[in-house]
Design a protein around this motif. Structure first.
Motif, PDB file in Angstrom:
ATOM      1  N   ARG A  77       0.826  -1.205   0.000  1.00  0.00           N
ATOM      2  CA  ARG A  77       0.000   0.000   0.000  1.00  0.00           C
ATOM      3  C   ARG A  77       0.862   1.259   0.000  1.00  0.00           C
ATOM      4  NH1 ARG A  77      -3.900   1.719   4.966  1.00  0.00           N
ATOM      5  NH2 ARG A  77      -4.762   3.564   3.994  1.00  0.00           N
ATOM      6  N   THR A  78       0.512   2.214  -0.832  1.00  0.00           N
ATOM      7  CA  THR A  78       1.187   3.511  -0.819  1.00  0.00           C
ATOM      8  C   THR A  78       0.466   4.422   0.160  1.00  0.00           C
ATOM      9  OG1 THR A  78       1.867   3.275  -3.118  1.00  0.00           O
ATOM     10  CG2 THR A  78       1.870   5.501  -2.198  1.00  0.00           C
ATOM     11  N   ARG A  79       1.221   4.963   1.091  1.00  0.00           N
ATOM     12  CA  ARG A  79       0.670   5.885   2.085  1.00  0.00           C
ATOM     13  C   ARG A  79       1.425   7.201   1.986  1.00  0.00           C
ATOM     14  NH1 ARG A  79      -0.405   2.851   7.630  1.00  0.00           N
ATOM     15  NH2 ARG A  79      -1.999   4.444   7.691  1.00  0.00           N
ATOM     16  N   GLN A  80       1.008   8.167   2.768  1.00  0.00           N
ATOM     17  CA  GLN A  80       1.639   9.483   2.753  1.00  0.00           C
ATOM     18  C   GLN A  80       2.295   9.758   4.108  1.00  0.00           C
ATOM     19  OE1 GLN A  80       1.669  11.526  -0.016  1.00  0.00           O
ATOM     20  NE2 GLN A  80       0.651   9.825  -1.051  1.00  0.00           N
ATOM     21  N   GLU A  81       3.498  10.308   4.066  1.00  0.00           N
ATOM     22  CA  GLU A  81       4.106  10.816   5.289  1.00  0.00           C
ATOM     23  C   GLU A  81       4.220  12.324   5.141  1.00  0.00           C
ATOM     24  OE1 GLU A  81       8.115   9.580   6.101  1.00  0.00           O
ATOM     25  OE2 GLU A  81       8.662   9.675   4.004  1.00  0.00           O
ATOM     26  N   TYR A  82       4.352  12.985   6.246  1.00  0.00           N
ATOM     27  CA  TYR A  82       4.416  14.438   6.258  1.00  0.00           C
ATOM     28  C   TYR A  82       5.848  14.875   6.494  1.00  0.00           C
ATOM     29  CZ  TYR A  82      -0.560  13.981   6.338  1.00  0.00           C
ATOM     30  OH  TYR A  82      -1.849  13.658   5.998  1.00  0.00           O
ATOM     31  N   VAL A  83       6.298  15.813   5.673  1.00  0.00           N
ATOM     32  CA  VAL A  83       7.649  16.350   5.770  1.00  0.00           C
ATOM     33  C   VAL A  83       7.566  17.872   5.818  1.00  0.00           C
ATOM     34  CG1 VAL A  83       8.757  14.389   4.615  1.00  0.00           C
ATOM     35  CG2 VAL A  83       7.956  16.333   3.254  1.00  0.00           C
ATOM     36  N   LEU A  84       8.586  18.460   6.393  1.00  0.00           N
ATOM     37  CA  LEU A  84       8.665  19.913   6.438  1.00  0.00           C
ATOM     38  C   LEU A  84       8.870  20.485   5.054  1.00  0.00           C
ATOM     39  CD1 LEU A  84      11.067  20.114   9.473  1.00  0.00           C
ATOM     40  CD2 LEU A  84       8.715  20.986   9.448  1.00  0.00           C
ATOM     41  N   THR A  85       8.357  21.659   4.832  1.00  0.00           N
ATOM     42  CA  THR A  85       8.689  22.455   3.660  1.00  0.00           C
ATOM     43  C   THR A  85       9.671  23.524   4.147  1.00  0.00           C
ATOM     44  OG1 THR A  85       6.938  24.054   4.079  1.00  0.00           O
ATOM     45  CG2 THR A  85       6.364  22.139   2.690  1.00  0.00           C
ATOM     46  N   PRO A  86      10.291  24.261   3.243  1.00  0.00           N
ATOM     47  CA  PRO A  86      11.139  25.368   3.711  1.00  0.00           C
ATOM     48  C   PRO A  86      10.367  26.343   4.616  1.00  0.00           C
ATOM     49  CG  PRO A  86      11.636  24.888   1.429  1.00  0.00           C
ATOM     50  CD  PRO A  86      10.418  24.049   1.793  1.00  0.00           C
ATOM     51  N   LYS A  87       9.106  26.582   4.293  1.00  0.00           N
ATOM     52  CA  LYS A  87       8.274  27.456   5.125  1.00  0.00           C
ATOM     53  C   LYS A  87       8.087  26.856   6.518  1.00  0.00           C
ATOM     54  CE  LYS A  87       3.724  29.731   4.808  1.00  0.00           C
ATOM     55  NZ  LYS A  87       2.544  29.881   3.921  1.00  0.00           N
ATOM     56  N   GLY A  88       7.886  25.558   6.588  1.00  0.00           N
ATOM     57  CA  GLY A  88       7.755  24.887   7.877  1.00  0.00           C
ATOM     58  C   GLY A  88       9.057  24.902   8.655  1.00  0.00           C
ATOM     59  N   GLU A  89      10.161  24.680   7.945  1.00  0.00           N
ATOM     60  CA  GLU A  89      11.471  24.720   8.592  1.00  0.00           C
ATOM     61  C   GLU A  89      11.738  26.099   9.186  1.00  0.00           C
ATOM     62  OE1 GLU A  89      15.998  23.919   7.215  1.00  0.00           O
ATOM     63  OE2 GLU A  89      14.497  22.602   6.316  1.00  0.00           O
ATOM     64  N   ASP A  90      11.245  27.143   8.535  1.00  0.00           N
ATOM     65  CA  ASP A  90      11.424  28.511   9.040  1.00  0.00           C
ATOM     66  C   ASP A  90      10.652  28.776  10.332  1.00  0.00           C
ATOM     67  OD1 ASP A  90      13.188  29.253   7.065  1.00  0.00           O
ATOM     68  OD2 ASP A  90      11.708  30.371   5.880  1.00  0.00           O
ATOM     69  N   ALA A  91       9.773  27.862  10.726  1.00  0.00           N
ATOM     70  CA  ALA A  91       9.047  28.008  11.994  1.00  0.00           C
ATOM     71  C   ALA A  91       9.905  27.583  13.192  1.00  0.00           C
ATOM     72  CB  ALA A  91       7.758  27.188  11.967  1.00  0.00           C
ATOM     73  N   LEU A  92      11.085  27.022  12.935  1.00  0.00           N
ATOM     74  CA  LEU A  92      11.929  26.533  14.029  1.00  0.00           C
ATOM     75  C   LEU A  92      12.200  27.574  15.113  1.00  0.00           C
ATOM     76  CD1 LEU A  92      13.608  24.273  15.314  1.00  0.00           C
ATOM     77  CD2 LEU A  92      15.554  25.092  13.937  1.00  0.00           C
ATOM     78  N   PRO A  93      12.588  28.807  14.784  1.00  0.00           N
ATOM     79  CA  PRO A  93      12.844  29.768  15.864  1.00  0.00           C
ATOM     80  C   PRO A  93      11.621  30.049  16.737  1.00  0.00           C
ATOM     81  CG  PRO A  93      13.767  30.566  13.803  1.00  0.00           C
ATOM     82  CD  PRO A  93      12.944  29.350  13.475  1.00  0.00           C
ATOM     83  N   VAL A  94      10.434  29.955  16.158  1.00  0.00           N
ATOM     84  CA  VAL A  94       9.206  30.158  16.938  1.00  0.00           C
ATOM     85  C   VAL A  94       9.062  29.032  17.962  1.00  0.00           C
ATOM     86  CG1 VAL A  94       6.691  30.367  16.844  1.00  0.00           C
ATOM     87  CG2 VAL A  94       8.095  31.366  15.020  1.00  0.00           C
ATOM     88  N   LEU A  95       9.231  27.789  17.508  1.00  0.00           N
ATOM     89  CA  LEU A  95       9.136  26.654  18.425  1.00  0.00           C
ATOM     90  C   LEU A  95      10.262  26.691  19.456  1.00  0.00           C
ATOM     91  CD1 LEU A  95       8.117  23.844  15.918  1.00  0.00           C
ATOM     92  CD2 LEU A  95       6.642  25.304  17.307  1.00  0.00           C
ATOM     93  N   ASN A  96      11.482  27.054  19.015  1.00  0.00           N
ATOM     94  CA  ASN A  96      12.586  27.206  19.965  1.00  0.00           C
ATOM     95  C   ASN A  96      12.258  28.243  21.030  1.00  0.00           C
ATOM     96  OD1 ASN A  96      14.225  25.338  18.651  1.00  0.00           O
ATOM     97  ND2 ASN A  96      15.482  26.875  17.627  1.00  0.00           N
ATOM     98  N   ALA A  97      11.666  29.348  20.613  1.00  0.00           N
ATOM     99  CA  ALA A  97      11.328  30.415  21.570  1.00  0.00           C
ATOM    100  C   ALA A  97      10.316  29.925  22.607  1.00  0.00           C
ATOM    101  CB  ALA A  97      10.788  31.645  20.828  1.00  0.00           C
ATOM    102  N   ILE A  98       9.343  29.148  22.176  1.00  0.00           N
ATOM    103  CA  ILE A  98       8.351  28.615  23.119  1.00  0.00           C
ATOM    104  C   ILE A  98       9.028  27.663  24.101  1.00  0.00           C
ATOM    105  CG2 ILE A  98       6.277  27.186  23.341  1.00  0.00           C
ATOM    106  CD1 ILE A  98       5.427  28.351  20.562  1.00  0.00           C
ATOM    107  N   ILE A  99       9.919  26.807  23.593  1.00  0.00           N
ATOM    108  CA  ILE A  99      10.651  25.878  24.460  1.00  0.00           C
ATOM    109  C   ILE A  99      11.463  26.660  25.496  1.00  0.00           C
ATOM    110  CG2 ILE A  99      12.548  24.191  24.536  1.00  0.00           C
ATOM    111  CD1 ILE A  99      11.585  23.336  21.648  1.00  0.00           C
TER     112      ILE A  99
END
Length: 175
Positions: A77-99
């Motif tokens: 069966r072919t399924r889908q996995e979710y990966v970051l896009t460059p836009k998603g990767e750019d959210a890292l500082p936001v998540l880091n700030a919350i941490i």
């Protein structure tokens, strides 16, 4: 597909950003994808979230352009996995700030309930969301690890966005 009030057209940049990054489930899904857990069942297991809630958040993050789907084979069966896009990767500082803010201002419910942002270049925890507070290097998903004491004894390298050609559902930026 807004899950609450739509703030996407507000004149305030903070309001527009919170429209996407202000949802706790959405941010936790991003955390899992940064940790390399991009498959529905892996995210569900880690977050203990209902299928419908997770499906909505994943769809919303794909629609917002932070995640893309990539096919993989699960047996026949072919399924889908979710990966970051460059836009998603750019959210890292936001998540880091919350941490970092949480570690500084909120009591942990247990001794192991801590998470550190580690710059891989110097190997030290940082007190800044976007720049290593020890060596001054810019933090990116490629050079940052998170050390969740409940997950691992060692820091875990973060996932990065695959090359554009590997993201079939990512729309091209508009001109």
């Amino acid at each position: 597909m807004p899950l609450r009030s739509d703030w996407s057209e507000r004149t305030c940049s903070l309001a527009r950003g919170l429209d996407i990054l202000g949802d706790p489930w959405g941010s936790l899904v991003l955390r899992e994808v940064f940790f390399g857990n991009g498959r529905f069942d892996a995210i569900k297991s880690r977050l203990h979230v209902a299928d419908n809630v997770l499906s909505k958040r994943l769809g919303w993050l794909v629609e917002a352009g932070l995640l893309a789907q990539r096919p993989y084979l699960d047996g026949a069966r072919t399924r889908q996995e979710y990966v970051l896009t460059p836009k998603g990767e750019d959210a890292l500082p936001v998540l880091n700030a919350i941490i970092l803010w949480s570690e500084k201002h909120l009591d942990a419910p247990a001794d192991n309930a801590h998470m550190r942002v580690i710059h891989n270049g110097c190997g030290l925890p940082t007190a800044s969301a976007d720049t290593c507070s020890h060596c001054g290097s810019r933090l990116t998903a490629a050079n940052t690890s998170w050390h969740s004491l409940t997950r691992s004894e060692h820091p875990l390298a973060l996932a990065t966005a695959p090359a554009r050609r590997d993201l079939p559902n990512e729309s091209e930026p508009s001109a």
